[in-house]
Design a protein around this motif. Sequence first.
Motif, mmCIF file in Angstrom:
data_model
loop_
_atom_site.group_PDB
_atom_site.id
_atom_site.type_symbol
_atom_site.label_atom_id
_atom_site.label_comp_id
_atom_site.label_asym_id
_atom_site.label_seq_id
_atom_site.Cartn_x
_atom_site.Cartn_y
_atom_site.Cartn_z
ATOM 1 N N GLY A 250 -1.423 9.245 -8.960
ATOM 2 C CA GLY A 250 -0.751 8.517 -8.021
ATOM 3 C C GLY A 250 -1.641 7.310 -7.755
ATOM 4 O O GLY A 250 -1.170 5.949 -7.910
ATOM 5 N N ILE A 251 -2.976 7.299 -7.325
ATOM 6 C CA ILE A 251 -3.717 6.407 -6.978
ATOM 7 C C ILE A 251 -4.321 5.762 -8.198
ATOM 8 O O ILE A 251 -4.516 4.292 -8.325
ATOM 9 N N ILE A 252 -4.282 6.379 -9.253
ATOM 10 C CA ILE A 252 -4.825 5.737 -10.578
ATOM 11 C C ILE A 252 -3.919 4.832 -10.989
ATOM 12 O O ILE A 252 -4.036 3.816 -11.508
ATOM 13 N N GLU A 253 -2.396 5.323 -10.761
ATOM 14 C CA GLU A 253 -1.484 4.347 -11.458
ATOM 15 C C GLU A 253 -1.319 3.143 -10.338
ATOM 16 O O GLU A 253 -1.041 2.109 -10.759
ATOM 17 N N HIS A 254 -1.737 3.461 -9.341
ATOM 18 C CA HIS A 254 -1.674 2.172 -8.312
ATOM 19 C C HIS A 254 -2.564 1.071 -8.447
ATOM 20 O O HIS A 254 -2.342 -0.237 -8.388
ATOM 21 N N VAL A 255 -3.831 1.673 -9.011
ATOM 22 C CA VAL A 255 -4.879 0.644 -9.354
ATOM 23 C C VAL A 255 -4.726 0.286 -10.963
ATOM 24 O O VAL A 255 -5.604 -0.428 -11.422
ATOM 25 N N LYS A 256 -3.843 0.768 -11.389
ATOM 26 C CA LYS A 256 -3.680 0.422 -13.040
ATOM 27 C C LYS A 256 -4.817 0.937 -13.573
ATOM 28 O O LYS A 256 -5.266 0.161 -14.762
ATOM 29 N N GLY A 257 -5.501 1.940 -13.459
ATOM 30 C CA GLY A 257 -6.604 2.570 -14.260
ATOM 31 C C GLY A 257 -7.847 1.925 -13.593
ATOM 32 O O GLY A 257 -8.955 2.613 -14.167
ATOM 33 N N ILE A 259 -10.657 2.033 -11.290
ATOM 34 C CA ILE A 259 -11.139 2.970 -10.076
ATOM 35 C C ILE A 259 -11.831 1.856 -9.291
ATOM 36 O O ILE A 259 -11.942 2.468 -8.224
ATOM 37 N N SER A 260 -12.563 1.044 -9.847
ATOM 38 C CA SER A 260 -13.261 0.141 -8.711
ATOM 39 C C SER A 260 -12.547 -0.498 -7.654
ATOM 40 O O SER A 260 -13.000 -1.001 -6.650
ATOM 41 N N GLU A 261 -11.142 -0.422 -7.945
ATOM 42 C CA GLU A 261 -10.328 -1.242 -7.083
ATOM 43 C C GLU A 261 -9.777 -0.354 -5.860
ATOM 44 O O GLU A 261 -9.093 -0.800 -5.083
ATOM 45 N N ILE A 262 -10.317 0.967 -5.979
ATOM 46 C CA ILE A 262 -9.777 1.931 -4.812
ATOM 47 C C ILE A 262 -10.518 1.505 -3.547
ATOM 48 O O ILE A 262 -11.786 1.254 -3.700
ATOM 49 N N THR A 263 -9.754 1.373 -2.417
ATOM 50 C CA THR A 263 -10.461 1.106 -1.090
ATOM 51 C C THR A 263 -9.895 1.945 -0.146
ATOM 52 O O THR A 263 -8.795 2.591 -0.113
ATOM 53 N N GLY A 264 -10.560 1.933 1.179
ATOM 54 C CA GLY A 264 -10.311 2.734 2.067
ATOM 55 C C GLY A 264 -8.922 2.509 2.490
ATOM 56 O O GLY A 264 -7.885 3.282 2.797
ATOM 57 N N PRO A 265 -8.281 1.254 2.909
ATOM 58 C CA PRO A 265 -7.197 0.571 3.339
ATOM 59 C C PRO A 265 -6.076 1.120 2.314
ATOM 60 O O PRO A 265 -5.051 1.290 2.855
ATOM 61 N N MET A 266 -6.444 0.910 1.154
ATOM 62 C CA MET A 266 -5.262 1.393 -0.011
ATOM 63 C C MET A 266 -5.113 2.944 0.195
ATOM 64 O O MET A 266 -3.899 3.421 0.160
ATOM 65 N N ILE A 267 -6.471 3.836 0.413
ATOM 66 C CA ILE A 267 -5.904 5.239 0.598
ATOM 67 C C ILE A 267 -5.105 5.382 1.854
ATOM 68 O O ILE A 267 -4.170 6.446 1.750
ATOM 69 N N GLU A 269 -3.150 3.511 3.242
ATOM 70 C CA GLU A 269 -1.563 3.113 2.856
ATOM 71 C C GLU A 269 -0.639 4.066 2.049
ATOM 72 O O GLU A 269 0.432 4.673 2.299
ATOM 73 N N LEU A 270 -1.586 4.543 1.118
ATOM 74 C CA LEU A 270 -0.828 5.769 0.081
ATOM 75 C C LEU A 270 -0.543 6.813 0.932
ATOM 76 O O LEU A 270 0.304 7.656 0.793
ATOM 77 N N ALA A 271 -1.510 7.147 1.823
ATOM 78 C CA ALA A 271 -1.110 8.364 2.670
ATOM 79 C C ALA A 271 -0.062 8.298 3.561
ATOM 80 O O ALA A 271 0.885 9.326 3.614
ATOM 81 N N ARG A 272 0.114 7.173 3.945
ATOM 82 C CA ARG A 272 1.514 6.978 4.986
ATOM 83 C C ARG A 272 2.598 7.085 4.184
ATOM 84 O O ARG A 272 3.824 7.435 4.638
ATOM 85 N N GLU A 273 2.618 6.801 2.836
ATOM 86 C CA GLU A 273 3.686 6.821 1.964
ATOM 87 C C GLU A 273 3.771 8.142 1.371
ATOM 88 O O GLU A 273 4.897 8.544 0.576
ATOM 89 N N GLY A 274 3.023 8.927 1.531
ATOM 90 C CA GLY A 274 3.255 10.697 1.358
ATOM 91 C C GLY A 274 2.303 10.991 0.214
ATOM 92 O O GLY A 274 2.674 11.956 -0.206
ATOM 93 N N ASP A 275 1.329 10.128 -0.185
ATOM 94 C CA ASP A 275 0.499 10.552 -1.511
ATOM 95 C C ASP A 275 -0.468 11.805 -0.907
ATOM 96 O O ASP A 275 -1.191 11.788 -0.223
#
Length: 394
Positions: A250-257, A259-267, A269-275
């Motif tokens: 799910g998060i790989i797809e969100h950052v389009k592969g 990985i360096s774009e993964i951030t805390g606020p993103m995690i 946000e995705l958790a609130r969406e149910g990831d």
Amino acid sequence: MSTYRDLALPRALGSARAAGAPIGSRRATVLRTVGTRERRSHLTAPRVPTVGIDIGGTKVMAGVVDADGNILEKVRTETPDKSKSPRVVEDTIVELVLDLSDRHDVHAVGIGAAGWVDADRNRVLFAPHLSWRNEPLRDRISGRLAVPVLVDNDANTAAWAEWRFGAGRGEDHLVMITLGTGIGGAILEDGQVKRGKFGVAGEFGHMQVVPGGHRCPCGNRGCWEQYSSGNALVREARELAAADSPVAYGIIEHVKGDISEITGPMITELAREGDAMCIELLQDIGQWLGVGIANLAAALDPSCFVIGGGVSAADDLLIGPARDAFRRHLTGRGYRPEARIARAQLGPEAGMVGAADLARLVARRFRRANRRRVERYERYERYAESRRSAQDSL
């Protein structure tokens, strides 16, 4: 700034220079006694606007704050690159204060710095994100602004703000934990910030909780912040994504592969969406948070823990697991009162608001001294005018 400052402070500063005294030295005695007067002084401190400044690794935020903790105006800018000289950061602080003083009557300045501040609240002994090493920040800034300046650790200022205006109101024994890139902290007892003998109390993030664990930038291994912080959250997510784990799709797809774009606020946000993976990562961080809080409860026995910092935005996704782990690991559980665990209420402005409110405590004596100087100046002017009038009549 204030009218009396324009008249009196240049004279006072000139006298200090003439006497060979360093700028700010006459404030040292006042500042050394502030800690013993905080509880009673905040109730009687002058109700004048002061500027609070919060300096972090990425931003410098400044605001004019009134005596009730209301932000009248706020400005911010990026923190100059840490490879630049301390003077560059000082220039940024001075520019922000002067900008605000064009529109507000500023009586004092409080600075919350992300680093170790000495017991006299003058020098920043070490700042991990800035090139401050034993930097006499208070004296340098006060010499350039000609108003009282107070410097403190940013977690101390945030804790003071939460005690005065936020989640810690009414608490006699409070511990603040700030979850950001790392973990900061502060202790308030009977309305007084406990800074320790050398001014660096509250560095909870560097308690070692896993012997031989993850390497920490402080030089040790297994520090608490390596398991419960924004850095820990992002590190775990990126490791799972780099391993191409099925739970990370799910998060790989969100950052389009990327990985360096993964951030805390993103995690968050995705958790609130149910990831599911992001929810699990926040639960892991929360459980480690609860373990550390239980250790602090054994050592300090506060009535309340206030959780602030950017990671606390996850709210119950983080604090719920922390409460559960706290109850499981608390010494003497079932036979002792449990401290309340609350999320901070003032958000990212807490450090700025607390710095401004603490600065109000050092404004009183200088306002009185300057008022007396102005009164003497006005009496002299009246006397000189009467002499001129008498001579003209002759």
